[in-house]
Design a protein around this motif. Structure first.
Motif, PDB file in Angstrom:
ATOM      1  N   PRO A  42      10.082  17.080  -4.957  1.00 42.35           N
ATOM      2  CA  PRO A  42      11.146  16.226  -4.410  1.00 42.35           C
ATOM      3  C   PRO A  42      10.829  15.747  -2.990  1.00 42.35           C
ATOM      4  O   PRO A  42      11.174  14.614  -2.623  1.00 42.35           O
ATOM      5  CB  PRO A  42      12.370  17.149  -4.407  1.00 42.35           C
ATOM      6  CG  PRO A  42      12.061  18.216  -5.377  1.00 42.35           C
ATOM      7  CD  PRO A  42      10.587  18.401  -5.356  1.00 42.35           C
ATOM      8  N   LEU A  43      10.159  16.625  -2.204  1.00 46.80           N
ATOM      9  CA  LEU A  43       9.827  16.222  -0.833  1.00 46.80           C
ATOM     10  C   LEU A  43       8.791  15.105  -0.828  1.00 46.80           C
ATOM     11  O   LEU A  43       8.871  14.172  -0.022  1.00 46.80           O
ATOM     12  CB  LEU A  43       9.306  17.429  -0.051  1.00 46.80           C
ATOM     13  CG  LEU A  43      10.355  18.481   0.278  1.00 46.80           C
ATOM     14  CD1 LEU A  43       9.704  19.706   0.890  1.00 46.80           C
ATOM     15  CD2 LEU A  43      11.389  17.911   1.233  1.00 46.80           C
ATOM     16  N   VAL A  44       7.825  15.203  -1.742  1.00 47.97           N
ATOM     17  CA  VAL A  44       6.802  14.161  -1.825  1.00 47.97           C
ATOM     18  C   VAL A  44       7.448  12.836  -2.227  1.00 47.97           C
ATOM     19  O   VAL A  44       7.175  11.780  -1.632  1.00 47.97           O
ATOM     20  CB  VAL A  44       5.709  14.567  -2.846  1.00 47.97           C
ATOM     21  CG1 VAL A  44       4.812  13.392  -3.174  1.00 47.97           C
ATOM     22  CG2 VAL A  44       4.894  15.716  -2.293  1.00 47.97           C
ATOM     23  N   ALA A  45       8.340  12.904  -3.210  1.00 46.85           N
ATOM     24  CA  ALA A  45       9.005  11.681  -3.662  1.00 46.85           C
ATOM     25  C   ALA A  45       9.838  11.077  -2.534  1.00 46.85           C
ATOM     26  O   ALA A  45       9.777   9.870  -2.265  1.00 46.85           O
ATOM     27  CB  ALA A  45       9.886  12.002  -4.871  1.00 46.85           C
ATOM     28  N   MET A  46      10.600  11.937  -1.839  1.00 48.69           N
ATOM     29  CA  MET A  46      11.432  11.451  -0.738  1.00 48.69           C
ATOM     30  C   MET A  46      10.559  10.841   0.360  1.00 48.69           C
ATOM     31  O   MET A  46      10.859   9.768   0.894  1.00 48.69           O
ATOM     32  CB  MET A  46      12.252  12.629  -0.207  1.00 48.69           C
ATOM     33  CG  MET A  46      13.212  12.318   0.908  1.00 48.69           C
ATOM     34  SD  MET A  46      12.476  12.478   2.528  1.00 48.69           S
ATOM     35  CE  MET A  46      12.339  14.252   2.709  1.00 48.69           C
ATOM     36  N   THR A  47       9.455  11.523   0.677  1.00 45.44           N
ATOM     37  CA  THR A  47       8.559  11.031   1.727  1.00 45.44           C
ATOM     38  C   THR A  47       8.016   9.653   1.380  1.00 45.44           C
ATOM     39  O   THR A  47       8.030   8.735   2.211  1.00 45.44           O
ATOM     40  CB  THR A  47       7.389  12.023   1.915  1.00 45.44           C
ATOM     41  OG1 THR A  47       7.918  13.276   2.290  1.00 45.44           O
ATOM     42  CG2 THR A  47       6.438  11.536   2.981  1.00 45.44           C
ATOM     43  N   SER A  48       7.564   9.489   0.139  1.00 45.42           N
ATOM     44  CA  SER A  48       6.948   8.191  -0.175  1.00 45.42           C
ATOM     45  C   SER A  48       7.993   7.077  -0.197  1.00 45.42           C
ATOM     46  O   SER A  48       7.699   5.945   0.190  1.00 45.42           O
ATOM     47  CB  SER A  48       6.135   8.259  -1.471  1.00 45.42           C
ATOM     48  OG  SER A  48       6.647   9.166  -2.369  1.00 45.42           O
ATOM     49  N   LEU A  49       9.213   7.413  -0.628  1.00 43.71           N
ATOM     50  CA  LEU A  49      10.264   6.394  -0.598  1.00 43.71           C
ATOM     51  C   LEU A  49      10.593   6.002   0.842  1.00 43.71           C
ATOM     52  O   LEU A  49      10.692   4.821   1.192  1.00 43.71           O
ATOM     53  CB  LEU A  49      11.519   6.939  -1.297  1.00 43.71           C
ATOM     54  CG  LEU A  49      12.722   5.992  -1.278  1.00 43.71           C
ATOM     55  CD1 LEU A  49      12.429   4.765  -2.130  1.00 43.71           C
ATOM     56  CD2 LEU A  49      13.985   6.685  -1.766  1.00 43.71           C
ATOM     57  N   LEU A  50      10.715   7.026   1.684  1.00 45.70           N
ATOM     58  CA  LEU A  50      11.095   6.769   3.070  1.00 45.70           C
ATOM     59  C   LEU A  50      10.036   5.921   3.783  1.00 45.70           C
ATOM     60  O   LEU A  50      10.365   5.054   4.603  1.00 45.70           O
ATOM     61  CB  LEU A  50      11.263   8.119   3.772  1.00 45.70           C
ATOM     62  CG  LEU A  50      12.372   8.243   4.796  1.00 45.70           C
ATOM     63  CD1 LEU A  50      13.675   7.717   4.257  1.00 45.70           C
ATOM     64  CD2 LEU A  50      12.527   9.695   5.221  1.00 45.70           C
ATOM     65  N   VAL A 106       0.842  -1.202   0.000  1.00 41.85           N
ATOM     66  CA  VAL A 106       0.000   0.000   0.000  1.00 41.85           C
ATOM     67  C   VAL A 106       0.874   1.248   0.000  1.00 41.85           C
ATOM     68  O   VAL A 106       0.634   2.212  -0.740  1.00 41.85           O
ATOM     69  CB  VAL A 106      -0.940   0.000   1.227  1.00 41.85           C
ATOM     70  CG1 VAL A 106      -1.660   1.329   1.334  1.00 41.85           C
ATOM     71  CG2 VAL A 106      -1.931  -1.136   1.129  1.00 41.85           C
ATOM     72  N   ALA A 107       1.937   1.211   0.817  1.00 39.71           N
ATOM     73  CA  ALA A 107       2.802   2.384   0.922  1.00 39.71           C
ATOM     74  C   ALA A 107       3.520   2.659  -0.391  1.00 39.71           C
ATOM     75  O   ALA A 107       3.958   3.788  -0.649  1.00 39.71           O
ATOM     76  CB  ALA A 107       3.819   2.183   2.042  1.00 39.71           C
ATOM     77  N   ALA A 108       3.663   1.628  -1.216  1.00 41.07           N
ATOM     78  CA  ALA A 108       4.378   1.816  -2.477  1.00 41.07           C
ATOM     79  C   ALA A 108       3.533   2.573  -3.497  1.00 41.07           C
ATOM     80  O   ALA A 108       4.073   3.143  -4.441  1.00 41.07           O
ATOM     81  CB  ALA A 108       4.804   0.466  -3.038  1.00 41.07           C
ATOM     82  N   VAL A 109       2.205   2.586  -3.307  1.00 40.53           N
ATOM     83  CA  VAL A 109       1.345   3.272  -4.283  1.00 40.53           C
ATOM     84  C   VAL A 109       1.710   4.751  -4.415  1.00 40.53           C
ATOM     85  O   VAL A 109       1.926   5.251  -5.524  1.00 40.53           O
ATOM     86  CB  VAL A 109      -0.144   3.077  -3.915  1.00 40.53           C
ATOM     87  CG1 VAL A 109      -1.029   3.925  -4.812  1.00 40.53           C
ATOM     88  CG2 VAL A 109      -0.511   1.610  -4.035  1.00 40.53           C
ATOM     89  N   PRO A 110       1.830   5.489  -3.295  1.00 42.92           N
ATOM     90  CA  PRO A 110       2.238   6.891  -3.443  1.00 42.92           C
ATOM     91  C   PRO A 110       3.601   7.047  -4.112  1.00 42.92           C
ATOM     92  O   PRO A 110       3.839   8.042  -4.808  1.00 42.92           O
ATOM     93  CB  PRO A 110       2.298   7.389  -1.998  1.00 42.92           C
ATOM     94  CG  PRO A 110       1.383   6.501  -1.254  1.00 42.92           C
ATOM     95  CD  PRO A 110       1.499   5.163  -1.900  1.00 42.92           C
ATOM     96  N   LEU A 111       4.482   6.056  -3.913  1.00 41.26           N
ATOM     97  CA  LEU A 111       5.799   6.137  -4.551  1.00 41.26           C
ATOM     98  C   LEU A 111       5.637   6.113  -6.070  1.00 41.26           C
ATOM     99  O   LEU A 111       6.253   6.897  -6.800  1.00 41.26           O
ATOM    100  CB  LEU A 111       6.675   4.972  -4.081  1.00 41.26           C
ATOM    101  CG  LEU A 111       8.118   4.986  -4.551  1.00 41.26           C
ATOM    102  CD1 LEU A 111       8.820   6.245  -4.080  1.00 41.26           C
ATOM    103  CD2 LEU A 111       8.854   3.754  -4.056  1.00 41.26           C
ATOM    104  N   VAL A 112       4.776   5.202  -6.539  1.00 41.65           N
ATOM    105  CA  VAL A 112       4.511   5.129  -7.975  1.00 41.65           C
ATOM    106  C   VAL A 112       3.896   6.440  -8.458  1.00 41.65           C
ATOM    107  O   VAL A 112       4.291   6.992  -9.501  1.00 41.65           O
ATOM    108  CB  VAL A 112       3.574   3.939  -8.280  1.00 41.65           C
ATOM    109  CG1 VAL A 112       3.196   3.938  -9.753  1.00 41.65           C
ATOM    110  CG2 VAL A 112       4.236   2.643  -7.878  1.00 41.65           C
ATOM    111  N   ILE A 113       2.953   6.954  -7.662  1.00 37.72           N
ATOM    112  CA  ILE A 113       2.279   8.184  -8.087  1.00 37.72           C
ATOM    113  C   ILE A 113       3.262   9.351  -8.124  1.00 37.72           C
ATOM    114  O   ILE A 113       3.219  10.192  -9.024  1.00 37.72           O
ATOM    115  CB  ILE A 113       1.096   8.481  -7.152  1.00 37.72           C
ATOM    116  CG1 ILE A 113       0.028   7.413  -7.354  1.00 37.72           C
ATOM    117  CG2 ILE A 113       0.523   9.861  -7.422  1.00 37.72           C
ATOM    118  CD1 ILE A 113      -1.090   7.466  -6.364  1.00 37.72           C
ATOM    119  N   SER A 114       4.187   9.396  -7.163  1.00 38.87           N
ATOM    120  CA  SER A 114       5.120  10.530  -7.207  1.00 38.87           C
ATOM    121  C   SER A 114       6.105  10.371  -8.363  1.00 38.87           C
ATOM    122  O   SER A 114       6.540  11.378  -8.933  1.00 38.87           O
ATOM    123  CB  SER A 114       5.832  10.725  -5.867  1.00 38.87           C
ATOM    124  OG  SER A 114       6.346   9.534  -5.389  1.00 38.87           O
ATOM    125  N   ALA A 115       6.432   9.130  -8.724  1.00 37.21           N
ATOM    126  CA  ALA A 115       7.275   8.940  -9.913  1.00 37.21           C
ATOM    127  C   ALA A 115       6.545   9.460 -11.146  1.00 37.21           C
ATOM    128  O   ALA A 115       7.105  10.174 -11.983  1.00 37.21           O
ATOM    129  CB  ALA A 115       7.622   7.463 -10.079  1.00 37.21           C
TER     130      ALA A 115
END
Lengths: 480, 493
Positions: B81-89, B34-43
């Motif tokens: 960049p902050l959104v991307a970093m947040t979702s990765l973290l 589930v947490a990976a979904v925002p990562l995909v969206i930020s990519a």
């Protein structure tokens, strides 16, 4: 209006229905055997429902004064009445299991309905005599309700305190009424609005002060707040829920009505209310800090919340957020306070903070309701209390009282301490050194349903704030 | 689409709560997915980002129109960049195995809830919405520290965290209201408030509102002397929670400085830039010195956060020091500050996860109890060394890119402060080298002779974070291009 042939009975239909409900409940309680007394609750609930049905259509009508300008049928009064009726309905549900073994079960509901009627009359009052009537009716029934468990020493003590302090405060208020009548030769608020002369500043200041003391008693504000923690602790828990909510709604509304007719130049009521607000919230919060008795804690928390509500009064007439913020605050406060007291009722009145340790493990939903209630008191989004505080702070800053908003913000941080002092252990469980406890015993479903309803309302009114704000924005507070 | 990044973790949290009492492994896999979904969206958002002025990919829904509040999300070159970093973290932190005390459901639900609201803070383009997400992040963090922290001190740490940061949020709320009430017609809409700047006229009200915002952000960032909540919260929180606290929550403070104060009140900012820069330098030097003195690994990393957030605020203060002129230097400073936020998130996030791995194996953080672990755990040693070098600003790694630009930019505006601030880098180098030497080299104590190296999950999570640290260090251009697009509107007006 004065030479009207027929009385505008339709305007007070809700009050008449509620009175009828109270009388029928009394008759029912007198003439039925003990085993069916519990049905009095259903009768009372039905009367409240019928009263709501009679009140809602009035919202569509014009907002006006009625009965020779002694009674207001405006948005503020009608919404306050609906809130009071909601509070009464929840209180009835909370009372069913609590009073199930009380042989005088039936009459209790009569008193509750009459007390609600007093609060409703107060909320609509647009005349000094009418205000007095409302205050006295809700006070007289209030002290009997508090002392309902007549063998309990604490209940009697709380009732005596309520009665004596009430007698003093009500007496002060009657003096204020008399003074004001002497100054303007009328008791209607619309008459006072036109007739109060800024020249009589000294007697007017005295009259205002005396009336404020009387209303401060009803809402639990400094300097007449002392009964609140005792009543919260000593009264039957459902009564505590009711008495710290319903009369506060009515008193805050009527105070807003009253200050509107005062000439601002000579009375300086705004600083007076601001100081009372600051003192009330600070005293309530600081005293609650180290409370280990949950019910007293809720009592002091109720005092501090009155302080926040008074912020709206300070802004009356200066900010268009004042009335919407007051009404939103009352809705949010009523839901949160009933949910919190509801949890206490459901846990059979358990008052020891230490016994709430690990509550989340045994009763996860009750713990969740407590979280919703307390965080709403603090004003954490997206709960209703947040929308209320937002509007209150906004109104206060808008009215030029930023310092009061800062005081309230600091108070909010202080209040988080004692709320978290209960929530923390409830979730984090007992420390390693302490014993794990058995889950606390609970009542049945009636209280649980009311808790679920009020806690859900906190979330719904928090996120979906637009409908209520839109309605409250259009509300008038007569005699504006 | 951005809304999905906020909603999916929230729904995931509900789903986890509603599931029957499941196995921890399965729940962890579900939550990570589930947490990976925002990562995909930020990519996806990264590829769609157009770099034009104004906000990109905006979505808006009416919320409380009566009050002028709306649900509006969107991004620019600073928040992306902050959104991307947040979702990765969040993916790395949720996947990271720690002891869940038999309450995995609540843990993962709260974690996903925290992800949702953290992304909300960076995506919100409405001040009220921003505040709502901001406050909710406190609640999530409070329960995470209190329930899964290390014993009795954790409860006090959780309470202290909640009280301090709530005080900050209320200062923020009052300032938000001041800004709102001065706008005409009243609105919470950030784009409009940036365009109209209703409260930036040098009045007392503007100064007070600035002070309210600055206090809220300074507590969150945190700047000395508002940092005292941070060390206990970090030390007593479980490692993945510390990762999010340092990596994401602290950034909310510095992000607020840029998004609100720099954007909406530049004239007022300019008047207070120097005191802010001085506080930043104090944080840099004080944070580094106190970190140097810590015998506790986690406490040491926690204080380096105070130091690193000092760099960020120094860059922001330099960028706001004048309203016009010094364009190049101010651009460098603000770009550097934004890169520092991303870099610190990744690096310190990794360091706290490493601290968690050490705790899982040793149940202690005392530097003095370790030694010679390099022989038993080469992967742990290598990755720790990489993260430590990145944190002390070694060229070729992300921290260097950030700090280099911050200092170059600041030298043009506050040469003396920049010079003093450089001391921080030297002290940080000393403290990390000392840490590496004491923990990983020298005699291996008898009790750690059975020390196990990183597990596969730990290895993958850490590698993922540090890969980006290296990538940003070696090839910063793609990141810098996005950030420069975001910084441009702040400089050239």
């Amino acid at each position: 209006m004065s030479n009207m042939g027929a009385l505008p009975i339709a305007d007070v239909l809700p009050e008449l229905i509620l009175l009828g409900g109270a009388v029928s409940t009394l008759v029912f309680a007198l003439f039925t055997p003990q085993r069916v007394q519990a049905w009095a609750a259903a009768l009372a609930l039905g009367s409240v429902g019928a009263t709501v049905m009679a009140t809602v259509p009035l919202l569509q009508g014009s907002q006006r004064l009625t009965f020779a300008a002694t009674y207001a049928v405006d948005g503020a009064a009608l919404w306050a009445k609906l809130i009071i009726l909601g509070v009464t309905a929840v209180t009835i549900a909370l009372s069913v299991d609590w009073f199930a073994r009380d042989p005088r079960h039936g009459e209790y509901y009569t008193l509750l309905l009459l007390s609600a009627l007093g609060a409703m009359l107060l909320a609509g009052a647009a005349d000094l005599m009418q205000i007095t009537l409302g205050v006295l009716l809700s006070s007289a029934t209030g002290s009997v309700l508090i002392a309902y468990h007549r063998r309990s020493r604490r209940a009697s003590e709380a009732a005596i305190k309520y009665y004596l302090l009430g007698a003093l405060a009500n007496g002060a208020m009657v003096y204020g009424v008399v003074l004001m009548f002497g100054l303007a030769a009328t008791t209607t608020l619309s008459g006072l609005l036109a007739g109060l002369d800024a020249a009589h500043s000294l007697p007017l200041v005295a009259a205002t002060g005396l009336m404020v003391v009387g209303l401060a008693f009803k809402m639990g504000a400094v300097p007449a707040h002392a009964w609140v923690p005792d009543a919260a602790d000593g009264a039957p828990a459902p009564v505590a829920a009711f008495i710290t909510t319903a009369s506060k709604v009515a008193a805050l509304i009527v105070l807003a009505r009253l200050v509107m007719v005062l000439p601002e130049s000579s009375v300086g009521w705004r600083p007076l209310i601001a100081v009372i607000a600051a003192a009330t919230m600070t005293l309530g919060n600081v005293t609650a800090l180290w409370q280990d008795d949950v019910r007293r804690l809720l009592g002091w928390s109720a005092v501090s919340q009155t302080g926040y509500g008074l912020m709206a009064i300070v802004a009356v007439g200066r900010s268009d957020l004042a009335i919407p913020s007051l009404l939103y605050f009352l809705v949010a406060y009523a839901c949160a306070n009933l949910a919190a007291f509801g949890v206490v009722v459901e846990l059979r009145g358990e008052a020891s903070r230490q016994r709430y340790t690990g509550l989340a493990a045994g009763h996860p939903l009750l713990a969740l309701a407590l979280v919703a209630s307390f965080l709403s008191f603090v004003g954490i989004p997206p709960l209703a209390g947040f929308a209320a505080k937002l509007a209150l702070f906004g109104a206060t800053i808008d009215a030029g009282y930023s310092w009061l908003a800062v005081v309230a913000a600091i108070n909010t941080v202080v209040s988080l301490f004692y709320y978290a002092r209960m929530l923390g252990p409830a979730y984090f469980g007992p420390a390693e050194s302490e014993q794990r406890q058995e889950p606390l015993p609970t009542f049945g479903s009636w209280a649980a349903v009311s808790i679920a309803a009020t806690a859900t309302a906190l979330v719904v009114f928090g996120i979906w704030a637009q409908p209520l704000f839109a309605v409250f924005r259009a509300v008038r507070l007569l005699p504006d | 689409m951005l809304t999905t990044a906020i909603v999916v973790p929230l729904l995931g949290a509900l789903l986890v709560m509603l599931l029957p009492r499941g196995r921890e492994r399965l729940l962890r896999m579900l939550a990570t997915a589930v947490a990976a979904v925002p990562l995909v969206i930020s990519a996806r958002a990264w590829f769609l980002f157009d770099g034009a002025a104004g906000f990109d990919q905006v979505e808006t829904v009416a919320w409380i129109p009566t009050l002028g509040a709306a649900y509006t999300v969107g991004l620019d070159g600073i928040s992306l960049p902050l959104v991307a970093m947040t979702s990765l973290l969040f993916v790395a932190a949720i996947a990271y195995p720690v002891d869940l005390r038999g309450q995995p459901k609540a843990y993962f639900a709260l974690f996903l809830f925290l992800e949702s609201v953290s992304l909300g803070v960076f995506l919100a383009l409405d001040l009220l919405l921003f505040y709502v997400f901001w406050d909710l992040s406190l609640v999530g963090m409070y329960f995470l520290i209190g329930i899964w922290g290390h014993g009795e001190p954790a409860r006090r740490a959780a309470l202290k965290f909640f009280l301090y940061t709530l005080a900050g949020s209320l200062a923020l709320l009052l300032a938000v209201l001041a800004l709102y009430l001065s706008s005409e017609p009243r609105t919470f809409d950030m784009a409009q408030l940036i365009a109209r700047r209703p409260l930036d006229d040098g009045s007392l009200a503007a100064s007070l509102a600035f002070a309210g915002f600055a206090l809220g952000f300074a507590i969150k960032a945190p700047l000395v002397p508002f940092h005292t909540w941070l060390p206990p919260a970090h030390v007593d929180a479980p490692a993945p929670v510390s990762t999010i606290l340092a990596g994401v929550l602290l950034k909310m403070g510095t992000y607020g400085f840029i998004r609100i104060l720099l954007a909406m009140m530049p004239n007022t900012f300019q008047r207070f830039a120097l005191p802010l820069a001085i506080l930043a330098v104090v944080s840099i030097v004080y944070g580094a010195l106190v970190a140097l003195a810590q015998p506790n690994i986690k406490r040491r990393i926690a204080y380096t956060s105070v130091n690193h957030m000092g760099y960020t605020v120094l860059g922001i203060a330099a960028a706001g020091a004048v309203v016009s002129g010094h364009e190049n230097a101010r651009t460098l400073a603000l770009v550097g500050a934004t890169v520092e936020m991303v870099a610190h998130g990744l690096i310190t996030g990794a360091l706290f996860l490493i601290a968690g791995s050490i705790w899982q194996r040793a149940q202690t953080y005392e530097v003095g109890e370790f030694g010679g672990l390099a022989r038993r755990a080469p992967a742990l040693t290598g990755l720790t060394a990489l993260a430590a070098f990145a944190s002390l600003g070694l060229p070729g790694l992300a921290g260097f890119v950030a700090e280099f630009q911050i200092f170059i930019g600041t030298f043009a505006l506050y040469p003396w402060l920049a010079a003093v601030g450089l001391l921080g880098i030297i002290i940080t180098a000393a403290l990390f080298l000392h840490l590496l030497q004491r923990v990983f080299f020298g005699e291996l104590p008898e009790r750690w002779s059975g020390w196990g190296d990183l597990s596969a999950v730990e290895l993958v999570s850490l590698t993922a974070l540090l890969l980006f640290v290296v990538a940003i260090g070696v090839a910063p251009a793609p990141l810098l291009a996005v950030i420069e697009a975001g910084v441009r509107p702040f400089i050239g007006r």
